[in-house]
Design a protein around this motif. Structure first.
Motif, mmCIF file in Angstrom:
data_model
loop_
_atom_site.group_PDB
_atom_site.id
_atom_site.type_symbol
_atom_site.label_atom_id
_atom_site.label_comp_id
_atom_site.label_asym_id
_atom_site.label_seq_id
_atom_site.Cartn_x
_atom_site.Cartn_y
_atom_site.Cartn_z
ATOM 1 N N SER A 86 0.808 -1.226 0.000
ATOM 2 C CA SER A 86 0.000 0.000 0.000
ATOM 3 C C SER A 86 0.841 1.277 0.000
ATOM 4 O O SER A 86 0.315 2.365 -0.225
ATOM 5 N N VAL A 87 2.145 1.149 0.240
ATOM 6 C CA VAL A 87 3.015 2.328 0.300
ATOM 7 C C VAL A 87 3.226 2.895 -1.102
ATOM 8 O O VAL A 87 3.532 2.161 -2.052
ATOM 9 N N GLU A 88 3.080 4.192 -1.208
ATOM 10 C CA GLU A 88 3.253 4.855 -2.503
ATOM 11 C C GLU A 88 4.682 4.667 -3.008
ATOM 12 O O GLU A 88 5.644 4.869 -2.274
ATOM 13 N N GLY A 89 4.795 4.268 -4.254
ATOM 14 C CA GLY A 89 6.110 4.064 -4.853
ATOM 15 C C GLY A 89 6.494 2.600 -4.952
ATOM 16 O O GLY A 89 7.404 2.244 -5.708
ATOM 17 N N VAL A 90 5.820 1.729 -4.198
ATOM 18 C CA VAL A 90 6.090 0.291 -4.267
ATOM 19 C C VAL A 90 5.333 -0.294 -5.453
ATOM 20 O O VAL A 90 4.099 -0.302 -5.476
ATOM 21 N N LYS A 91 6.076 -0.749 -6.448
ATOM 22 C CA LYS A 91 5.455 -1.322 -7.645
ATOM 23 C C LYS A 91 5.070 -2.783 -7.430
ATOM 24 O O LYS A 91 4.077 -3.258 -7.977
ATOM 25 N N ALA A 128 10.035 -3.982 -5.534
ATOM 26 C CA ALA A 128 10.444 -3.383 -6.805
ATOM 27 C C ALA A 128 9.906 -1.957 -6.857
ATOM 28 O O ALA A 128 8.757 -1.704 -6.502
ATOM 29 N N VAL A 129 10.780 -1.030 -7.266
ATOM 30 C CA VAL A 129 10.388 0.373 -7.440
ATOM 31 C C VAL A 129 10.793 0.807 -8.846
ATOM 32 O O VAL A 129 11.543 0.113 -9.544
ATOM 33 N N SER A 130 10.305 1.948 -9.230
ATOM 34 C CA SER A 130 10.629 2.456 -10.556
ATOM 35 C C SER A 130 12.136 2.570 -10.742
ATOM 36 O O SER A 130 12.849 3.070 -9.866
ATOM 37 N N ALA A 131 12.617 2.115 -11.895
ATOM 38 C CA ALA A 131 14.055 2.158 -12.180
ATOM 39 C C ALA A 131 14.562 3.589 -12.350
ATOM 40 O O ALA A 131 15.775 3.835 -12.310
ATOM 41 N N ASP A 132 13.652 4.530 -12.507
ATOM 42 C CA ASP A 132 14.045 5.932 -12.701
ATOM 43 C C ASP A 132 14.362 6.649 -11.386
ATOM 44 O O ASP A 132 14.903 7.758 -11.401
ATOM 45 N N LEU A 133 14.061 6.033 -10.252
ATOM 46 C CA LEU A 133 14.299 6.693 -8.966
ATOM 47 C C LEU A 133 15.784 6.671 -8.612
ATOM 48 O O LEU A 133 16.504 5.709 -8.924
ATOM 49 N N ASN A 134 16.242 7.737 -7.923
ATOM 50 C CA ASN A 134 17.620 7.740 -7.443
ATOM 51 C C ASN A 134 17.683 7.099 -6.059
ATOM 52 O O ASN A 134 16.664 6.703 -5.492
ATOM 53 N N VAL A 135 18.881 7.019 -5.502
ATOM 54 C CA VAL A 135 19.081 6.348 -4.220
ATOM 55 C C VAL A 135 18.282 7.030 -3.114
ATOM 56 O O VAL A 135 17.643 6.371 -2.281
ATOM 57 N N THR A 136 18.299 8.339 -3.075
ATOM 58 C CA THR A 136 17.590 9.088 -2.030
ATOM 59 C C THR A 136 16.086 8.819 -2.091
ATOM 60 O O THR A 136 15.431 8.596 -1.071
ATOM 61 N N GLU A 137 15.527 8.834 -3.293
ATOM 62 C CA GLU A 137 14.089 8.602 -3.460
ATOM 63 C C GLU A 137 13.708 7.165 -3.077
ATOM 64 O O GLU A 137 12.667 6.934 -2.453
ATOM 65 N N SER A 138 14.568 6.222 -3.443
ATOM 66 C CA SER A 138 14.310 4.822 -3.097
ATOM 67 C C SER A 138 14.382 4.615 -1.582
ATOM 68 O O SER A 138 13.560 3.898 -0.992
ATOM 69 N N HIS A 139 15.368 5.267 -0.965
ATOM 70 C CA HIS A 139 15.508 5.147 0.491
ATOM 71 C C HIS A 139 14.289 5.739 1.211
ATOM 72 O O HIS A 139 13.849 5.204 2.235
ATOM 73 N N ALA A 140 13.755 6.797 0.683
ATOM 74 C CA ALA A 140 12.566 7.421 1.286
ATOM 75 C C ALA A 140 11.388 6.446 1.295
ATOM 76 O O ALA A 140 10.585 6.430 2.241
ATOM 77 N N ILE A 141 11.289 5.624 0.270
ATOM 78 C CA ILE A 141 10.216 4.620 0.212
ATOM 79 C C ILE A 141 10.399 3.579 1.317
ATOM 80 O O ILE A 141 9.434 3.167 1.970
ATOM 81 N N THR A 142 11.655 3.159 1.547
ATOM 82 C CA THR A 142 11.904 2.170 2.616
ATOM 83 C C THR A 142 11.525 2.739 3.980
ATOM 84 O O THR A 142 11.009 2.016 4.837
ATOM 85 N N GLU A 143 11.772 4.024 4.190
ATOM 86 C CA GLU A 143 11.410 4.643 5.468
ATOM 87 C C GLU A 143 9.887 4.698 5.625
ATOM 88 O O GLU A 143 9.360 4.517 6.727
ATOM 89 N N LYS A 144 9.179 4.948 4.530
ATOM 90 C CA LYS A 144 7.717 4.944 4.572
ATOM 91 C C LYS A 144 7.198 3.544 4.913
ATOM 92 O O LYS A 144 6.228 3.390 5.653
ATOM 93 N N ILE A 145 7.857 2.539 4.358
ATOM 94 C CA ILE A 145 7.460 1.152 4.637
ATOM 95 C C ILE A 145 7.613 0.845 6.120
ATOM 96 O O ILE A 145 6.703 0.293 6.762
ATOM 97 N N ALA A 154 7.689 2.931 8.655
ATOM 98 C CA ALA A 154 6.718 3.706 9.437
ATOM 99 C C ALA A 154 5.316 3.114 9.324
ATOM 100 O O ALA A 154 4.573 3.048 10.314
ATOM 101 N N THR A 155 4.947 2.655 8.127
ATOM 102 C CA THR A 155 3.619 2.069 7.907
ATOM 103 C C THR A 155 3.442 0.782 8.702
ATOM 104 O O THR A 155 2.401 0.552 9.327
ATOM 105 N N ILE A 156 4.465 -0.069 8.682
ATOM 106 C CA ILE A 156 4.383 -1.339 9.409
ATOM 107 C C ILE A 156 4.301 -1.101 10.911
ATOM 108 O O ILE A 156 3.527 -1.748 11.625
#
Length: 296
Positions: A224-229, A250-267, A269-271
């Motif tokens: 359900s986290v935004e950015g998780v494909k 899996a996340v969009s291949a166009d994301l940089n390291v910072t953007e990808s890391h932000a998704i992991t932090e959202k994950i 926090a959500t859990i």
């Protein structure tokens, strides 16, 4: 999260159980002997093993408070589960002893009429232990402790055993003398059943077993986290009252390291909104439209 403070609360629950069991064990054994009640005596013997089991729980909780070190990078939380395992083995041994003694009495038909004092003690013990169960069960839910939950279930079992002993003694007093040793037999079987359940739960956790429904909930939360494909793999295991999660997304291949890391932090926090004592390790892979999912 002050999980070490939670462990201290669990220790207080263990100390409360120890004090209660010592008091009841002495009361039941003495009155059971004087009042000639096999059921109350069996119940008292059960409480003596509960003292040992609660001591094992207390020791396990104390050890689990030791911080991580060089050869225990994940800490010492599993000693809490090991203490539950030890407690269950002790309970099985006592259950066997109680069952054998009750069967021997029934076969020999060596009945003795128990006094009404034993019935009063049994009834009092049932209500007393049920109060201890309610306290420990609520605490177990609050601190999410498997060991304290096991102790609470044992408390409840002891309460039901005492109520059963009361009915058996009452039946024997009104002209059914066989009902007292028969109740002792049921007491032994109930002790054994509770022990097997505690053993299974502890063994399941120690072998990295995990509740499938919880795993499905965690999978849904990650997805359900935004950015998780795609959630490609997810595993979880218990370490004391902590949940350790390993997930591959899996996340969009166009994301940089910072953007990808932000998704992991959202994950993470959500859990933690759903499961507080969790530690999540997320592995990120690039999402490709034509790549088939490897599944969970």
């Amino acid at each position: 999260m002050d999980t070490y403070q939670d462990i201290r609360k669990g220790e207080r629950a263990a100390l409360l159980s120890i004090a209660a069991y010592i008091f009841l064990a002495v009361l039941k054994v003495v009155v059971g002997k004087i009042g000639h009640s096999d059921a109350l005596l069996a119940d008292g013997l059960n409480n003596t093993t509960d003292v040992i089991a609660s001591l094992a729980l207390l020791i396990g909780l104390r050890i689990s408070r030791i911080p991580p070190d060089a050869d225990h990078a994940y800490g010492h939380r599993r000693t809490e589960t090991i203490s539950s395992l030890i407690a269950s083995i002790i309970m099985v041994l006592v259950a066997i002893q109680v069952v054998i003694s009750a069967v021997q009495t029934l076969l020999a038909k060596d009945y003795a009429a128990p006094s009404m004092l034993t019935a009063i003690v049994a009834l009092f013990s049932g209500f007393f232990m049920y109060g201890i169960y309610r306290f420990n069960f609520q605490l177990a839910k609050k601190i999410d402790s498997q060991a304290v939950r096991a102790a609470a279930l044992d408390n409840r079992s002891d309460a039901f055993v005492s109520f059963g002993a009361f009915l058996g003694i009452l039946g024997a007093a009104i002209g059914l003398p066989w009902l007292d040793p028969f109740t002792a037999l049921l007491v032994g079987l109930l002790i054994g059943y509770t022990a097997i359940k505690i053993f299974y739960d502890a063994a399941h956790s120690l072998t990295d077993g995990f509740d499938v429904s919880k795993l499905e909930t965690i999978h849904r939360l990650i997805a359900s986290v935004e950015g998780v494909k795609e959630v490609r793999d997810i595993k979880a295991r218990l370490n004391g009252n902590r949940i350790w999660i390993d997930a591959t997304i899996a996340v969009s291949a166009d994301l940089n390291v910072t953007e990808s890391h932000a998704i992991t932090e959202k994950i993470e926090a959500t859990i933690r909104q759903e499961f507080q004592n969790t530690y999540t390790l997320v592995h990120i892979e690039p999402f490709e439209e034509n790549k088939s999912s490897s599944g969970r």
